[in-house]
Design an enzyme around this catalytic site. Structure first.
Site, short mmCIF file in Angstrom:
data_model
loop_
_atom_site.label_atom_id
_atom_site.label_comp_id
_atom_site.label_asym_id
_atom_site.label_seq_id
_atom_site.Cartn_x
_atom_site.Cartn_y
_atom_site.Cartn_z
N ASP A 158 58.15 39.74 38.00
CA ASP A 158 57.33 39.52 36.82
C ASP A 158 58.23 39.67 35.59
O ASP A 158 58.32 40.75 34.98
CB ASP A 158 56.16 40.52 36.79
CG ASP A 158 55.08 40.11 35.79
OD1 ASP A 158 55.44 39.64 34.69
OD2 ASP A 158 53.89 40.26 36.11
N ARG A 220 47.38 28.98 40.77
CA ARG A 220 46.92 27.69 40.28
C ARG A 220 47.80 26.62 40.91
O ARG A 220 49.02 26.82 41.06
CB ARG A 220 47.02 27.61 38.75
CG ARG A 220 45.91 28.35 38.01
CD ARG A 220 44.53 27.77 38.26
NE ARG A 220 43.45 28.45 37.57
CZ ARG A 220 42.63 29.34 38.13
NH1 ARG A 220 42.78 29.68 39.41
NH2 ARG A 220 41.64 29.87 37.44
N GLU A 249 43.52 19.19 42.33
CA GLU A 249 42.25 19.40 43.04
C GLU A 249 41.08 18.94 42.17
O GLU A 249 41.17 19.04 40.94
CB GLU A 249 42.09 20.89 43.44
CG GLU A 249 42.16 21.87 42.30
CD GLU A 249 42.04 23.34 42.76
OE1 GLU A 249 41.05 23.95 42.37
OE2 GLU A 249 42.92 23.86 43.45
N HIS A 266 40.20 26.43 47.20
CA HIS A 266 40.16 27.29 46.00
C HIS A 266 39.00 28.30 46.10
O HIS A 266 38.16 28.36 45.21
CB HIS A 266 40.05 26.43 44.72
CG HIS A 266 40.37 27.19 43.47
ND1 HIS A 266 40.89 26.57 42.33
CD2 HIS A 266 40.23 28.50 43.14
CE1 HIS A 266 41.04 27.47 41.39
NE2 HIS A 266 40.65 28.65 41.84
N1 LIG Z 1 42.39 31.26 43.97
C1 LIG Z 1 41.48 31.98 43.34
O1 LIG Z 1 40.31 31.98 43.71
C2 LIG Z 1 41.88 32.86 42.20
C3 LIG Z 1 41.12 34.00 41.92
C4 LIG Z 1 41.53 34.83 40.89
C5 LIG Z 1 42.63 34.54 40.13
N2 LIG Z 1 43.32 33.39 40.39
C6 LIG Z 1 44.52 33.07 39.60
O2 LIG Z 1 45.52 34.02 39.96
C7 LIG Z 1 46.42 34.17 38.89
C8 LIG Z 1 46.65 35.66 38.62
O3 LIG Z 1 45.48 36.27 38.14
P1 LIG Z 1 45.55 37.73 37.48
O4 LIG Z 1 44.18 38.13 37.15
O5 LIG Z 1 46.37 38.63 38.31
O6 LIG Z 1 46.32 37.42 36.14
P2 LIG Z 1 47.00 38.48 35.18
O7 LIG Z 1 47.07 37.84 33.84
O8 LIG Z 1 46.35 39.81 35.31
O9 LIG Z 1 48.47 38.62 35.79
C9 LIG Z 1 49.37 37.57 35.77
C10 LIG Z 1 50.78 38.16 35.80
O10 LIG Z 1 51.70 37.07 35.90
C11 LIG Z 1 52.83 37.41 35.13
N3 LIG Z 1 53.63 36.24 34.84
C12 LIG Z 1 53.48 35.33 33.85
N4 LIG Z 1 54.46 34.40 33.92
C13 LIG Z 1 55.23 34.73 34.98
C14 LIG Z 1 56.38 34.16 35.57
N5 LIG Z 1 56.97 33.07 35.08
N6 LIG Z 1 56.89 34.74 36.68
C15 LIG Z 1 56.31 35.85 37.21
N7 LIG Z 1 55.24 36.45 36.66
C16 LIG Z 1 54.70 35.89 35.57
C17 LIG Z 1 52.24 38.08 33.90
O11 LIG Z 1 53.21 38.85 33.22
C18 LIG Z 1 51.14 38.92 34.52
O12 LIG Z 1 51.58 40.22 34.84
C19 LIG Z 1 45.81 33.39 37.72
O13 LIG Z 1 46.39 32.10 37.69
C20 LIG Z 1 44.37 33.26 38.11
O14 LIG Z 1 43.77 32.17 37.49
C21 LIG Z 1 42.97 32.56 41.41
O1 LIG Z 2 40.15 32.15 37.97
C1 LIG Z 2 39.41 32.54 38.84
O2 LIG Z 2 38.70 33.56 38.71
C2 LIG Z 2 39.34 31.83 40.16
O3 LIG Z 2 40.20 30.76 40.24
C3 LIG Z 2 37.94 31.52 40.51
O4 LIG Z 2 37.73 31.82 41.84
C4 LIG Z 2 37.51 30.14 40.21
O5 LIG Z 2 36.12 30.18 40.17
P1 LIG Z 2 35.18 28.94 39.88
O6 LIG Z 2 35.64 28.24 38.67
O7 LIG Z 2 35.21 28.09 41.08
O8 LIG Z 2 33.85 29.58 39.68
#
Ligand SMILES: NC(=O)c1ccc[n+]([C@@H]2O[C@H](COP(=O)([O-])OP(=O)(O)OC[C@H]3O[C@@H](n4cnc5c(N)ncnc54)[C@H](O)[C@@H]3O)[C@@H](O)[C@H]2O)c1
Ligand SMILES: O=C(O)[C@H](O)[C@H](O)COP(=O)(O)O
Length: 348
Positions: A158, A220, A249, A266
């Protein structure tokens, strides 16, 4: 006050109806026309909130019942005085559940369990594996903690945190490429600023991998160059991929779908508790902003995150191969599979 609520948000129906003129709309019906006289929007990731949607609207407030905000043009909203609230951490435990259920399924399918008694991947720790967690925020912190609890050697990557907190305890992406058996991405999608994440896993990165890792993307889609990942799997640089978030997607890459060991639409964050928290946070935000009487979902949940659930508890709580089979059977149902998802319970 007119409020538009995206109709696929669960646990919210009816709660604000007595306080505002509420319309529940599908993403495709949230348009400049329907937004024109709306004061507020509660949305998910399926509605792009930018000038094209909001110019000319009287909207002053957007709550997204999601962690991610990359579907919202935050600069535009700031400039227009539109307040934006998201739901930090709401579904982070569900994503950790997804990641470890995927690692355990991979370990079993690829014969990586340590001995014969361990072949079901359920009764042993994962201490023969190293795990790189790229992005150590709400989600990545839980993933790193569970990994260590399960005996894995964890590399925290990070650069933003390393810059703010100092480099001790952090690794680089180059370290991850050299040393990790599993690389899991948990960054936001960013295209500018310090260390943008768009295509951070590209052909150059894949060519530096030394341990044929499992690559997991539940962050993402565009954080990973999907075409380059297909080539890296074909070229033997990546042993397997678990893909929940896809470029483009719902119109996903058939080549990557065919090759991904785990391929899900997703839904990594789709736990029942995560959805309740997301709705609850959106309600808190909108009630606070407009000084409305406070309302909550009928069912409430806390934020208990187990320290490190046992492998058998994780595997019993979620099987990503079932979601994979459903997506492979009908890839064009990507969005329908999400909207009709049977939200799973988090692992306790
Ligand atoms: N697939 C899903 O259903 C789902 C669910 C929840 C979150 N997400 C995604 O997961 C990701 C993380 O969510 P979160 O709540 O932990 O976010 P967050 O903002 O709490 O944490 C993200 C971290 O990434 C770090 N970061 C930024 N740029 C970086 C880089 N180039 N290299 C390494 N680290 C870097 C930041 O410093 C931060 O600590 C987001 O993209 C969110 O949208 C997806
Ligand atoms: O960012 C998030 O919280 C996740 O990607 C989340 O699961 C997406 O949720 P949705 O937009 O399908 O409700």
């Amino acid at each position: 006050m007119k409020l538009i609520i995206e109709k696929n948000i669960p646990f919210i129906q009816g709660l604000l109806d007595g306080m505002a003129d509420v319309e529940y709309l599908a993403p495709e019906d949230i348009t400049p026309e329907t937004m024109r006289d709306a004061d507020a929007l509660i949305t998910r990731t399926r509605t792009r909130c930018d000038a094209a949607l909001l110019e000319g609207s009287r909207c002053r407030f957007i709550a997204t019942a999601t962690i991610g905000t990359d579907h919202i043009d935050l600069d535009y909203c700031r400039a227009r005085g539109i307040t934006v609230a998201n739901a930090p951490g709401c579904n982070a435990p569900a994503v950790a559940q997804y990641v470890f259920a995927s690692i355990l399924a991979y370990r079993k399918a690829f014969g990586l369990a340590r001995d014969v008694s361990d072949v079901d991947g359920c009764d042993s720790r994962l201490s023969n594996m190293s795990l790189a967690v790229v992005g150590v925020g709400n989600v990545g912190s839980i993933v790193a903690r569970w990994g260590e609890g399960l005996g894995m050697r964890v590399l925290r990557v990070d650069p933003l945190r390393a810059m703010a907190e100092g480099p001790a305890g952090f690794s680089t992406l180059a370290d991850a490429a050299r040393e990790a058996d599993v690389i899991t991405f948990h960054t936001p999608l960013t295209r500018d600023g310090y260390c943008p994440t768009y295509h951070m896993a590209d052909a150059v990165f894949f060519n530096t991998l030394e341990r044929k890792p499992l690559v997991i993307n539940s962050a993402r889609g565009p954080v990973v160059d999907n075409a380059a990942l297909v080539e890296a799997i074909d070229g033997g640089k990546v042993r397997a991929a678990a893909i929940d978030c896809w470029e483009g997607e719902p119109g996903i890459s058939p080549a990557l779908l065919e090759r991904a060991f785990i391929a899900t639409p997703h839904i990594a964050g789709y736990s029942r508790e995560g959805k309740i928290r997301a709705t609850s946070m959106a309600l808190d935000a909108i009630c606070g902003f407009f000084a409305l009487p406070h309302v909550s979902p009928l069912e409430t949940v806390g934020f208990p995150v187990p320290d490190h659930p046992a492998p058998h508890e994780i595997s019993a709580s979620y099987n990503p191969l079932a979601d994979t089979a459903a997506l492979r059977l009908n890839p064009s149902a990507f969005e329908a599979l999400r909207n009709g998802y049977n939200y799973r319970p988090e692992v306790r």
